[in-house]
Design a protein around this motif. Structure first.
Motif, PDB file in Angstrom:
ATOM      1  N   ARG A 158     -33.909  89.112 -59.689  1.00 29.78           N
ATOM      2  CA  ARG A 158     -33.977  87.689 -60.048  1.00 29.78           C
ATOM      3  C   ARG A 158     -33.165  87.420 -61.314  1.00 29.78           C
ATOM      4  NH1 ARG A 158     -37.971  84.494 -58.152  1.00 29.78           N
ATOM      5  NH2 ARG A 158     -39.140  86.369 -57.619  1.00 29.78           N
TER       6      ARG A 158
ATOM      7  N   GLU B 122     -29.391  87.768 -60.596  1.00 31.24           N
ATOM      8  CA  GLU B 122     -28.806  86.596 -59.927  1.00 31.24           C
ATOM      9  C   GLU B 122     -28.612  85.452 -60.902  1.00 31.24           C
ATOM     10  OE1 GLU B 122     -29.943  83.603 -56.278  1.00 31.24           O
ATOM     11  OE2 GLU B 122     -29.886  85.763 -55.958  1.00 31.24           O
TER      12      GLU B 122
ATOM     13  N   ASP C 131     -38.791  90.366 -55.393  1.00 30.73           N
ATOM     14  CA  ASP C 131     -37.518  89.646 -55.485  1.00 30.73           C
ATOM     15  C   ASP C 131     -36.591  90.069 -54.345  1.00 30.73           C
ATOM     16  OD1 ASP C 131     -37.142  92.163 -56.446  1.00 30.73           O
ATOM     17  OD2 ASP C 131     -36.343  91.588 -58.396  1.00 30.73           O
TER      18      ASP C 131
ATOM     19  N   GLN D 210     -33.503  87.863 -53.581  1.00 30.60           N
ATOM     20  CA  GLN D 210     -32.714  87.585 -54.770  1.00 30.60           C
ATOM     21  C   GLN D 210     -31.626  88.638 -54.947  1.00 30.60           C
ATOM     22  OE1 GLN D 210     -33.142  85.068 -57.066  1.00 30.60           O
ATOM     23  NE2 GLN D 210     -35.054  84.171 -56.338  1.00 30.60           N
TER      24      GLN D 210
ATOM     25  N   TRP E  98     -30.388  90.014 -51.424  1.00 34.69           N
ATOM     26  CA  TRP E  98     -29.976  88.918 -50.551  1.00 34.69           C
ATOM     27  C   TRP E  98     -28.510  89.059 -50.149  1.00 34.69           C
ATOM     28  CZ3 TRP E  98     -31.678  85.898 -47.144  1.00 34.69           C
ATOM     29  CH2 TRP E  98     -31.017  84.723 -46.769  1.00 34.69           C
TER      30      TRP E  98
ATOM     31  N   GLU F  32     -36.181  80.848 -52.841  1.00 36.86           N
ATOM     32  CA  GLU F  32     -36.594  81.896 -51.911  1.00 36.86           C
ATOM     33  C   GLU F  32     -37.079  81.299 -50.595  1.00 36.86           C
ATOM     34  OE1 GLU F  32     -39.409  83.899 -54.406  1.00 36.86           O
ATOM     35  OE2 GLU F  32     -38.037  85.575 -54.737  1.00 36.86           O
TER      36      GLU F  32
END
Length: 615
Positions: free
Chosen positions: A137, A140, A514, A517, A521, A588
């Motif tokens: 998190r 990002e 996370d 994230q 991701w 999210e």
């Protein structure tokens, strides 16, 4: 038999998906393995949160971690900012993973040096492990991805600069002194370079920036800015010019679409290479400028030992890509031989440079081989034998865990080019048995066998890397890479396993703190963008066309009933993911819905009889 002209419905979804993803480009090159992750049926289960994953409202107290004999704040950048407001010291954030070879090299070259301890007392240090809670998190939010990344922030929290990958202590010291003297933010530095008011030291800070992963620039806009910087670099900053030129050529050579330059004579001078006009705005014009002056730009890097050392990353790690982009094999004979001679000489300068270490010398040997490969010339037997001896000696003299972690993958990669796949595999297998991070070397082995067109061994080692991976983010990313490998080398034979692994990936995404994230991701996006290709690979026509390819496993029959079963499995996975979306935070939840739609459209496409058109 042909496919319908109408693409799968997933195309529009994936366009939205890609737009929401942060750019993620490969860390300064360690040619061997990249990332991968875990399988629910083969690894320890991830704990499932029973509450919504909302960000904590109260400030969390700082926890500390001792690394290289220095105290770091562990994964809490807000605590570092509060401390910086009180002690007025800059912030240095270290983004890393324990399996990352360049991280080990950075520890040896920078953090393990005694002068760093003095510097550390003047900084607020933040230790951010990619597998720690909230790490993805935070990454990002800062728009960082590749390991290792150093982010320098002012006491007010403004970013001054960032670097990606290993670096010399001298380069680290230059940035440290710039930051300590209250240097401007990176945006202000760029404005100064464009207006001609930047000092020589500021030009070096700009040149040392992590251009592999710039904060707010696409690859195309990065090229435009680098062209402008190369044009405006003053003659009083030749080292900065060589570094920026290396960044520019590496960026252009790795763009998805980039035509090669015109073949012009390489200038013998160590100056600016060729007289160049001012560069208009726009990606097309910038690329055209690079194409026209490609050989002149190469001459800047290869001019002398200091410029070669400054452009070390491009000369050693990107040699094959740059020379392939320049169409070295199509150059006139005299120009091609001069290019090879100049590049090889620059590699030897780097190997002999006072600050060069063992990995540098190994990659210098690789560069001499890569130049000949890119120019489509045979590699002399004597050169292969010399490189093989150097790789084996490097493995012999590397004793500490940091030294071996920094050297093993590079040595194995060099051996794969000189002594063959089996020699490299033997080194990696032996190291995987001794190390605390076996999944990295197992992924290297999977990469090795994939490029050797041996899919069975590649899948075996990739699966083992998924089973042994440790850390929530590492497990997830290793699993994503494994799915991509399955789709690439055996989409039909592994269809059941792929569907099962996709379900496990989806489960980890929505149950990890996370999972949706950062790198998690990004790696997931790479899987989702291949779903359409995988579904089409299950069509009978594709199987017929693929029969007879060298070293490819025999294709199994795949009936409509098989497709229906897979469709039902993926539809169930989409339903399970959708049930979790309500517990997530805004971004999210949005990504969770995108994941649900991607799985749903994959299930529909598998059932759609028009996906494959029979003759």
């Amino acid at each position: 038999m042909r496919f319908r002209a109408k693409p799968l419905v997933m195309a529009s979804l994936l366009a939205v998906l890609v737009a929401t993803m942060s750019a993620c480009r490969q860390t300064p090159k360690t040619k061997p393995a990249h990332s991968t992750t875990t399988d629910h049926s083969h690894t320890a289960k991830t704990s499932v949160p029973t509450h919504p994953r909302k960000a904590p409202s109260r400030p969390q107290p700082a926890r500390f971690h001792i690394y290289a004999g220095v105290r770091w704040i562990e994964g809490n950048i807000q605590s570092a900012k509060r401390m910086a407001q009180k002690n007025h010291r800059p912030i240095l954030l270290f983004w890393h993973a324990k399996w990352c070879p360049p991280c080990s090299a950075l520890q040896m070259h920078v953090f393990g040096r005694p002068p760093f301890h003095t510097m550390a007392s003047k900084l607020n240090l933040v230790w951010l492990d990619g597998d720690s809670a909230q790490a993805q998190r935070i990454a990002e939010r800062l728009k960082i991805s590749g390991y290792p990344t150093l982010v320098w922030l002012s006491p007010k929290g403004d970013e001054i600069t960032r670097t990606v990958g290993d670096m010399s202590f001298q380069a680290f010291s230059q940035i440290f002194h710039q930051v300590q003297t209250g240097g401007p933010s990176f945006d202000e530095l760029i404005k100064r370079t464009q207006s001609g008011t930047a000092t020589s030291r500021e030009w070096l800070v700009v040149a040392d920036y992590g251009w592999d992963q710039p904060r707010d620039l696409t690859p195309q806009r990065t090229v435009v800015l680098l062209v402008s910087l190369v044009q405006k670099t003053p003659k009083s900053a030749p080292i900065a010019l060589a570094k920026l030129t290396g960044h520019l050529l590496s960026a252009v050579a790795t763009l998805p679409v980039s035509s090669p330059p015109t073949h012009k004579k390489i200038p013998k001078t160590s100056k600016r290479g060729t007289a160049t006009p001012s560069v208009p705005d726009g990606v097309t014009n910038a690329l055209q400028w690079v194409h026209r002056h490609g050989t002149g730009l190469v001459a800047i890097m290869l001019a002398n030992p200091k410029s070669a050392w400054a452009a070390k990353n491009a000369i050693l790690y990107s040699s094959e890509e740059i020379l392939t982009w320049m169409r070295c094999s199509a150059m006139p004979g005299a120009l091609r031989h001069r290019m090879i001679r100049s590049w090889t000489r620059a590699a030897s300068w780097i190997a002999a440079y006072p600050d060069a270490d063992l990995p540098d010398r190994l990659w210098a040997q690789y560069a001499t081989i890569a130049v000949l490969t890119a120019c489509r010339l045979p590699v002399p037997r004597k050169l292969r034998e010399t490189a093989t001896r150097m790789a084996r000696r490097a493995l012999t003299i590397s004793k500490t865990s940091e030294e071996r972690h920094a050297i093993v993958s590079s040595a194995a990669y060099l051996l794969s080019k000189t002594a063959g796949i089996e020699a490299a595999a033997h080194v990696l297998e032996r190291e995987a048995k001794k190390t605390t991070t076996p999944w990295y070397y197992q992924a290297d082995l999977a990469n090795l066998y994939q490029h050797a067109h041996r899919p069975k061994q590649a899948l075996t080692w990739s699966r083992l890397s998924v089973l042994s991976a440790r850390g929530p983010a590492t497990r997830l990313q290793w699993l994503a890479a494994h799915i991509r490998l399955e789709m690439a080398v055996s989409p039909r034979q592994q269809a059941e396993a792929i569907a099962k692994d996709i379900g496990e990936l989806a489960r980890q995404l929505v149950t990890s703190h996370d999972g949706l994230q950062g790198r998690n991701w990004q790696r997931t996006g790479r899987v989702l963008t291949r779903l359409d290709r995988w579904i089409r690979a299950l069509c009978p026509v594709r199987a017929a066309r693929r029969r007879g390819r060298k070293n490819e496993p025999a294709q199994t029959s795949f009936s409509e009933n098989d497709r229906a079963a897979l469709s039902q499995r993926i539809a169930d996975q989409a339903q399970a993911v959708q049930s979790r979306c309500g517990d997530l935070t805004d971004i999210e939840a949005k990504r969770c819905r995108l994941l649900t739609k991607a799985l749903h459209h994959a299930a529909v496409a598998l059932q759609d009889t028009t996906t494959c058109t029979h003759p």
